[in-house]
Design an enzyme around this catalytic site. Structure first.
Site, PDB file in Angstrom:
ATOM      1  CE  LYS A 196      -3.780  -2.564   1.989  1.00  0.00           C
ATOM      2  NZ  LYS A 196      -4.623  -2.907   3.242  1.00  0.00           N
ATOM      3  CD  GLN A 212      -3.679  -4.696   6.273  1.00  0.00           C
ATOM      4  OE1 GLN A 212      -3.776  -3.477   5.711  1.00  0.00           O
ATOM      5  NE2 GLN A 212      -4.205  -5.847   5.669  1.00  0.00           N
ATOM      6  CG  ASP A 234      -9.850  -0.448   4.835  1.00  0.00           C
ATOM      7  OD1 ASP A 234      -9.275  -0.671   3.611  1.00  0.00           O
ATOM      8  OD2 ASP A 234      -9.024  -0.633   5.795  1.00  0.00           O
TER       9      ASP A 234
HETATM   10  N1  GUN Z   1      -6.979  -7.204   5.685  1.00  0.00           N
HETATM   11  C1  GUN Z   1      -7.313  -7.961   4.630  1.00  0.00           C
HETATM   12  N2  GUN Z   1      -7.905  -7.120   3.785  1.00  0.00           N
HETATM   13  C2  GUN Z   1      -7.946  -5.732   4.161  1.00  0.00           C
HETATM   14  C3  GUN Z   1      -8.224  -4.596   3.923  1.00  0.00           C
HETATM   15  O1  GUN Z   1      -8.930  -4.577   2.575  1.00  0.00           O
HETATM   16  N3  GUN Z   1      -8.313  -3.472   4.727  1.00  0.00           N
HETATM   17  C4  GUN Z   1      -7.670  -3.897   5.836  1.00  0.00           C
HETATM   18  N4  GUN Z   1      -7.701  -2.678   6.706  1.00  0.00           N
HETATM   19  N5  GUN Z   1      -7.366  -4.974   6.577  1.00  0.00           N
HETATM   20  C5  GUN Z   1      -7.623  -6.032   5.721  1.00  0.00           C
END
Ligand code: GUN
Length: 292
Positions: A52, A96, A119
């Protein structure tokens, strides 16, 4: 079969975002700033957050990572979130997942300012998504929708079978594909661990969205001739021939379904890069909303 190239598509969209950021910079505008909070040392989470940040850099965003020990208390984590909510330099942020067991992910999500929830996990944004009101769409479903759109894969009137009912993939993608809209108007079936005769459901699907977290689970024998197969799974399987000791495989046995599917996404290089790109799109949107 045509392979849906998530890497190439994500590169294309990232170029478009980069161009927009360059325009914003030229106008002395607000450069989008994404922050990510990561708790503990989960190697998969670390790798996702690294991706990211790398993608944010590629498109010219600012990025910040806040890494905390897995012993952090729920209260301390909420304090960090309040800090990000109130930090006008940060346009959007994510926490996350998964979080350590002593932290309730629902409480964490609720603490995030919906205006910065890139998100799209906050109930306010999830609700807006379900109602079809403009919002941040959750990144993985948003990435899948962009893929179907750019490959001109029509969903109208199609039988879509979603395997998995998670809050971050299965549930939202089911709603999004059933809704009215260009990528939508599908007849959606949500399947899960209590579904009876999953095989019969899969067999009728024009489009399968697999998000269950089981390596190579869906085989050619399960799918209809000409089905479109979108693989959300990212599973680590031991592989001593690799330097790192494992390789990544999806929920779909890609090699097995290849002769039978019309389109399919590989793992890696399918949905994964599109998820990150969708997060960038949401961050750009957050930044533009702020400067309105
Ligand atoms: N863990 C797995 N996929 C995601 C996501 O799209 N966002 C976040 N914050 N954690 C994740």
């Amino acid at each position: 079969m045509l392979s849906i190239d998530g890497r190439a598509l994500s590169k294309e969209i990232k170029t478009e975002i980069r161009e927009e950021v360059d325009r914003i910079r030229a106008n002395n505008g607000n450069i989008p700033h994404l922050a990510a909070v990561i708790v503990g040392d989960n190697p998969a989470s670390e790798s996702y957050v690294k991706n990211k940040v790398k993608s944010s850099d590629e498109v010219g965003f600012e990025s910040t990572v806040i890494k905390k020990d897995e012993n952090i208390s729920e209260e301390e984590l909420i304090e960090i979130i309040h800090g990000l909510n109130n930090n006008s330099d940060v346009d959007g942020f994510i926490v996350q997942l998964p979080l350590p067991r002593h932290i309730d992910p629902d409480k964490i999500t609720l603490a995030i300012d919906p205006a910065k929830d890139v998100d799209g996990f906050h109930p306010y944004n999830f609700g807006r998504m379900a109602l079809g009101i403009d919002t941040y769409l959750p990144a993985t479903p948003y990435g899948i929708v962009m893929m179907l759109d750019r490959y001109n894969i029509s969903t109208e009137g199609k039988q879509v079978v979603v395997v998995g009912r998670s809050n971050i993939v299965g549930m939202p993608i089911s709603i999004m594909l059933a809704k009215k809209g260009k990528v939508g108007n599908a007849t959606v079936t949500i399947t899960h661990s209590r579904t009876k005769n999953l095989e019969a459901q899969l067999k009728k699907a024009d489009i399968i969205i697999a998000a269950i977290g089981r390596a190579n689970y869906i085989k050619a024998e399960h799918i209809k001739e000409g089905a479109v197969v979108i693989d959300v799974g990212i599973n680590r399987v031991q592989d001593e021939s690799r330097k790192r000791g494992y390789r990544l495989v999806g929920d779909v046995d890609y090699e097995d379904i290849k002769p039978k599917a019309s389109y399919a996404t590989p793992v890696p290089g399918g949905v994964g890069p599109m998820t990150v790109t969708a997060l960038l799109m949401n961050t750009l949107k957050a930044s533009k909303n702020k400067s309105k």
